[in-house]
Design a protein around this motif. Structure first.
Motif, PDB file in Angstrom:
ATOM      1  N   ASP A   1       1.023  -1.335  -0.045  1.00  0.00           N
ATOM      2  CA  ASP A   1       0.112   0.132  -0.069  1.00  0.00           C
ATOM      3  C   ASP A   1       0.805   1.347  -0.036  1.00  0.00           C
ATOM      4  OD1 ASP A   1      -1.978   1.707   0.312  1.00  0.00           O
ATOM      5  OD2 ASP A   1      -2.236   1.384   2.388  1.00  0.00           O
ATOM      6  N   ARG A   2       1.261   1.708  -1.034  1.00  0.00           N
ATOM      7  CA  ARG A   2       1.847   2.923  -1.157  1.00  0.00           C
ATOM      8  C   ARG A   2       1.147   3.728  -2.433  1.00  0.00           C
ATOM      9  NH1 ARG A   2       3.806   0.282   1.892  1.00  0.00           N
ATOM     10  NH2 ARG A   2       6.032  -0.085   2.757  1.00  0.00           N
ATOM     11  N   ASP A   3       1.190   5.140  -2.030  1.00  0.00           N
ATOM     12  CA  ASP A   3       0.488   5.991  -3.083  1.00  0.00           C
ATOM     13  C   ASP A   3       1.379   6.559  -4.109  1.00  0.00           C
ATOM     14  OD1 ASP A   3      -1.709   7.246  -3.899  1.00  0.00           O
ATOM     15  OD2 ASP A   3      -1.797   8.947  -2.620  1.00  0.00           O
ATOM     16  N   SER A   4       1.672   5.608  -5.013  1.00  0.00           N
ATOM     17  CA  SER A   4       2.258   5.872  -6.383  1.00  0.00           C
ATOM     18  C   SER A   4       1.911   5.072  -7.468  1.00  0.00           C
ATOM     19  CB  SER A   4       3.876   5.679  -6.110  1.00  0.00           C
ATOM     20  OG  SER A   4       4.151   4.387  -6.064  1.00  0.00           O
ATOM     21  N   PRO A   5       2.013   5.612  -8.490  1.00  0.00           N
ATOM     22  CA  PRO A   5       1.587   4.846  -9.792  1.00  0.00           C
ATOM     23  C   PRO A   5       2.418   3.479 -10.078  1.00  0.00           C
ATOM     24  CG  PRO A   5       2.288   7.237 -10.325  1.00  0.00           C
ATOM     25  CD  PRO A   5       2.466   7.092  -8.952  1.00  0.00           C
ATOM     26  N   GLU A   6       3.820   3.722  -9.516  1.00  0.00           N
ATOM     27  CA  GLU A   6       4.529   2.328  -9.462  1.00  0.00           C
ATOM     28  C   GLU A   6       3.897   1.173  -8.755  1.00  0.00           C
ATOM     29  OE1 GLU A   6       5.991   5.256  -9.305  1.00  0.00           O
ATOM     30  OE2 GLU A   6       6.386   5.403 -11.548  1.00  0.00           O
ATOM     31  N   ALA A   7       3.404   1.798  -7.506  1.00  0.00           N
ATOM     32  CA  ALA A   7       3.090   0.606  -6.707  1.00  0.00           C
ATOM     33  C   ALA A   7       1.720  -0.181  -7.077  1.00  0.00           C
ATOM     34  CB  ALA A   7       2.705   1.657  -5.166  1.00  0.00           C
ATOM     35  N   GLU A   8       0.963   0.875  -7.966  1.00  0.00           N
ATOM     36  CA  GLU A   8      -0.240   0.158  -8.450  1.00  0.00           C
ATOM     37  C   GLU A   8       0.190  -1.042  -9.269  1.00  0.00           C
ATOM     38  OE1 GLU A   8      -3.674   1.101  -8.344  1.00  0.00           O
ATOM     39  OE2 GLU A   8      -2.762   1.909  -6.435  1.00  0.00           O
TER      40      GLU A   8
ATOM     41  N   VAL B   1       7.967  -3.299 -12.731  1.00  0.00           N
ATOM     42  CA  VAL B   1       8.091  -1.972 -12.603  1.00  0.00           C
ATOM     43  C   VAL B   1       9.222  -1.688 -13.293  1.00  0.00           C
ATOM     44  CG1 VAL B   1       8.470  -0.017 -11.121  1.00  0.00           C
ATOM     45  CG2 VAL B   1       6.847  -1.788 -10.349  1.00  0.00           C
TER      46      VAL B   1
ATOM     47  N   HIS C   1      15.207  -1.875  -6.048  1.00  0.00           N
ATOM     48  CA  HIS C   1      13.501  -1.756  -5.886  1.00  0.00           C
ATOM     49  C   HIS C   1      13.205  -3.073  -5.107  1.00  0.00           C
ATOM     50  CE1 HIS C   1       9.860   0.133  -7.857  1.00  0.00           C
ATOM     51  NE2 HIS C   1       9.616  -0.490  -6.585  1.00  0.00           N
TER      52      HIS C   1
ATOM     53  N   THR D   1      13.216  -2.388  -1.628  1.00  0.00           N
ATOM     54  CA  THR D   1      12.280  -1.341  -0.806  1.00  0.00           C
ATOM     55  C   THR D   1      11.070  -2.019  -0.617  1.00  0.00           C
ATOM     56  OG1 THR D   1      11.520  -0.520  -2.872  1.00  0.00           O
ATOM     57  CG2 THR D   1      13.905   0.583  -2.019  1.00  0.00           C
TER      58      THR D   1
END
Lengths: 486, 310
Positions: free
Chosen positions: B71-78, B202, B238, B241
């Motif tokens: 759950d991270r608010d970024s387009p990559e996390a999607e 990603v 990546h 992280t």
């Protein structure tokens, strides 16, 4: 090929090695046909000599038996045989002899071991390929249910789902999942045109662009017949045959789709949405077993008796597949396979329910009520088997062969195996096992993890004393080393 | 001329494919904005949501770890997840029974309970099942104090996991200490697949994959190598992280969070490790993925050969 309708005198050799035997017996005037298995594999190669409305059955035939049978037919007589059956002069289906290995009247298995699985004309003459349009197919499908765990609609009606798929955009696929189940493999091997008749009707009903026949690479005869049949005529849709790896999980509908897409590693897909929305390459896909399509073909042709294809495996000489009325019982299937003495049966596939009482109806509702499975496989545990060891081994297999994706199945089967091991060390944690199995059933992604607990749960109920005895250091069947003696 | 190319024999062909070994999941997100009820509260979630978005926006009655959910608010996390493997996000719905909240579409009108007894038990049991396969040596772990599994266990009041923890030294996989940048400790891996998706979906590097099955499921390398050093890794980092546990840790801080007890370190916590051979400088940036896909057909245990029992 001889016009099958003129085959009032013929020699049929049924079984996996039939082609070689049949070829050795070629003779002028007597058609010799290598047919597929009848389902009674313990009797094969099985010679069926037919002359003027009577068929004679010679089980476990060798080249000499085949030669003798051809000689007899050439002389206008029948060979010495274990059984004879009188029937119509022009017979479209296998006459059922009174021999162990056979039972009951057949509908979807009617042509297995009788018509030539390599010759579409034989099916065309015996039944005829349907050209029913989409509406007619959907009408015929009304009320029919999917069969087996490889069917996305197992024990559920599928007509409404098909109507939905028909409305959906995108290149649509129909998958015949004949992976793993002996009844499905038998149909592909012995009557592939019936399966294709049903599947191509399904393709018309859902307006499909592709049709896939999918089977285990271990079922070589089924794959070979499927490839031949796919190439033998035009089904109105391109037909492709795909072999999947010889592992149990490869029959799960979404793993079947992964295999058809060519993934080198198979794991279950999340759902919902299911394959009817996003299946092969993300497009609408219907996945049913060969049995489901064969029953549909029967229904389209006006022959839709409520029967079940049941295979008896385990501690039997050879797998036996029969067709019985839903009102018939599991006991009828095991009797047909010649099972006299047994400890228990695992009813409903690899992770079916364990029972000693085989007087249970074959309808899904009856099996469900008895906490047994509906896969159409009855695995016999012979006289000397220990049920506690059986479920331990079966759970161990589950822990080693699951797809590895979700925790309740991957880790749950491992911990369940540990708890079954603990029984041998004196700890029978009934409460802990029940809690664990409940969570595996309610939270596993696919039917693999949801079904495993059934085998253990039913065995614990049926053989409670044996579990307690093992925990006390005693194996009632005398087959396990318990009490720290191993 | 040809000699000039000899040292580039390992350079990858342009048609190289990525094979992460995972299934192609359907889109499990909602098609339109929806209002759902979570423990009695009406929550509005936008199009493209699963139930967990509503749960995160609510004051829930039950603790929902949703351990593997990224759950991270970024387009990559999607592009990462939901994998829905840990099943510690199960909730009860009036409409569909028990469902995994991270991967179930947030349909309009759903009524969701987080404190349902069966769902709570399911989350607890599944979290304990995760711990059963996790080397719980937190005191020597470089992620001590910043570990999502540790947080989940604490928040869920885990005192004594039902099935114990992964504590069989014989069964431990060696630490992979062969890379100068990233250390791998598979004994702490929960198979959430985030690293595989970060690497393939990603970064589009095609290095990591899910491999094996059953109890032998593990994160491996698409070129079939045994060590990070021999993999095609470009050390982008990546995967580190996104790793929720101490399975993937940056070199140099693998002991940053350990409790200073003389003689105990992350490095010797397992007792065996794979080291860098130091044999060469890195060749081409990415080497050819030269192995064939693993043979799916040979599984050692079958019903006919159930293997050792007991």
């Amino acid at each position: 090929m001889t016009d099958p309708s003129e085959r009032t005198t013929a020699l049929r050799v049924a079984g996996a090695d039939a082609a070689g035997l049949a070829a050795s017996a070629e003779r002028d005037g007597v058609p010799v046909v290598a047919v597929g298995s009848t389902g009674a594999r313990a009797l094969e190669p099985l010679v069926v000599a037919t002359h003027e409305g009577t068929s004679a059955f010679v089980p476990n035939a060798d080249a000499d038996d085949v030669a003798a049978a051809v000689d007899a037919l050439a002389d206008g007589t029948l060979p010495d045989a274990d059984a004879r059956v009188d029937h119509d002069e022009v017979q479209a289906s296998l006459p059922i002899p009174s021999i162990e290995g056979f039972a009951g009247e057949r509908s979807v298995l009617a042509r297995c071991g009788w018509t030539d699985p390599r010759d579409p004309d034989d099916y065309a003459n015996a039944v005829g390929f349907s050209d029913a349009d989409a509406d007619a197919v959907l009408d015929a499908a009304e009320g029919l249910r999917g069969r087996g765990w490889g069917d996305w609609c197992a024990d559920e009606p599928y007509a409404d789902l098909w109507a939905g798929v028909r409305e959906r955009d995108g290149p649509t696929s129909v998958v015949v999942n004949a992976h793993g189940n002996p009844g499905d493999a038998l149909l592909l091997e012995s009557d592939p045109f019936a399966v294709l008749d049903g599947a191509s009707a399904a393709a018309r009903a859902v307006d499909a662009d592709y049709l896939y026949l999918y089977a285990s690479e271990a079922d070589e005869a089924a794959l070979e017949r499927a490839r031949d049949a796919a190439a033998a005529r035009d089904y109105g849709v391109p037909v492709e045959v795909v072999a999947g790896p010889d592992v149990y999980r490869a029959a799960e509908p979404t793993m079947a789709i992964e295999a058809i897409e060519g993934n080198h590693r198979l794991e279950a897909r999340l759902r919902p949405p299911g394959p009817e929305v996003e299946g092969i390459y993300g497009n609408p896909t219907v996945v049913h077993t060969a049995r489901t399509y064969a029953h549909l073909a029967g229904a389209i042709h006006g022959d839709a008796p409520e029967t079940r294809v049941v295979s008896v495996t385990g501690d039997v000489a050879d797998a036996t597949t029969v067709e019985l009325a839903e009102s018939d019982t599991v006991a009828s299937a095991t009797a047909a396979a010649g099972v006299d003495d047994f400890t228990a049966a695992c009813v409903g596939g690899k992770f079916g329910g364990i029972t000693t009482d085989l007087d249970v109806g074959l309808a899904p509702e009856d099996l469900d009520e008895a906490d047994l499975g509906t896969e159409g496989v009855v695995e016999v545990l012979g006289e000397d088997r220990c049920p506690v060891a059986f479920v331990g081994q079966r759970t161990n297999v589950a822990s080693e062969t699951n797809c590895g994706r979700c925790v309740p199945c991957r880790e749950g089967t491992t911990q369940l195996t540990e708890k079954l091991r603990d029984v041998y060390d004196g700890t029978y944690d009934e409460g802990g096992m029940t809690e664990l199995m409940g969570v595996m059933e309610s939270t596993s992604i696919c039917a693999f993890g949801r079904d495993v607990p059934r085998t253990v749960r039913t065995a614990m109920r049926e053989f409670d004393d044996a579990f307690e005895a093992h925990a006390d250091g005693d194996c009632p069947s005398g087959t396990c080393a318990v009490g720290g003696t191993q | 001329m040809s000699s000039e190319h000899a040292d580039r024999a390992d350079a990858p062909p342009l048609t190289e494919t990525i094979a992460p070994g995972t299934a192609t999941d359907p889109d499990v997100k909602s098609a339109e904005e929806a209002t759902v009820t979570v423990d009695g509260q009406d929550i509005v979630v936008p199009e493209g949501s699963t139930i967990i978005e509503a749960i995160e926006a609510a004051e829930t009655a039950g603790e929902v770890p949703a351990l593997c959910y990224y759950d991270r608010d970024s387009p990559e996390a999607e592009k990462i997840g939901p994998r829905s493997e840990c099943r510690t996000c199960m909730v009860e719905t009036d409409e569909h029974g028990m469902v995994p909240s991270c991967s179930f579409p947030a349909e309009d009108g759903l009524t969701i309970s987080t404190d349902d007894e069966a769902a709570t038990e399911a989350r607890d049991v599944n979290l304990d099942l995760v711990l059963s396969d996790h080397n719980l040596r937190c005191t020597t772990c470089g992620k001590n104090g910043r570990c999502e599994l540790q947080d989940a266990a604490i928040d869920n009041d885990v005192e004594e996991p039902r099935y114990g923890v992964f504590d069989d030294r014989e069964a431990y996989e060696p630490l992979d200490d062969s890379s100068d940048f990233i250390q791998i400790d598979r004994n702490k891996c929960i198979l959430c697949n985030r690293c595989v998706e970060a690497c393939n979906d990603v970064q589009v590097e095609g290095v990591l994959r899910m491999e094996g099955h059953g109890a032998d499921t593990r994160i491996g390398f698409q070129n079939g190598s045994e060590t990070m050093e021999d993999s095609t890794c470009v050390s982008c980092g990546h995967c580190v992280t996104v790793c929720p546990t101490g399975s993937l840790v940056e070199q140099g801080i693998t002991d940053a969070a350990t409790i200073p007890l003389p003689g105990f370190s992350q490095k010797n916590s397992i007792g065996k490790s794979l080291e860098s051979t130091g044999k060469e400088k890195k060749g081409p940036m990415t080497r050819m993925k030269r192995d064939e896909p693993k043979d799916l057909t040979s599984e050692a245990r079958t019903d006919e050969n159930p293997g050792d029992w007991l």
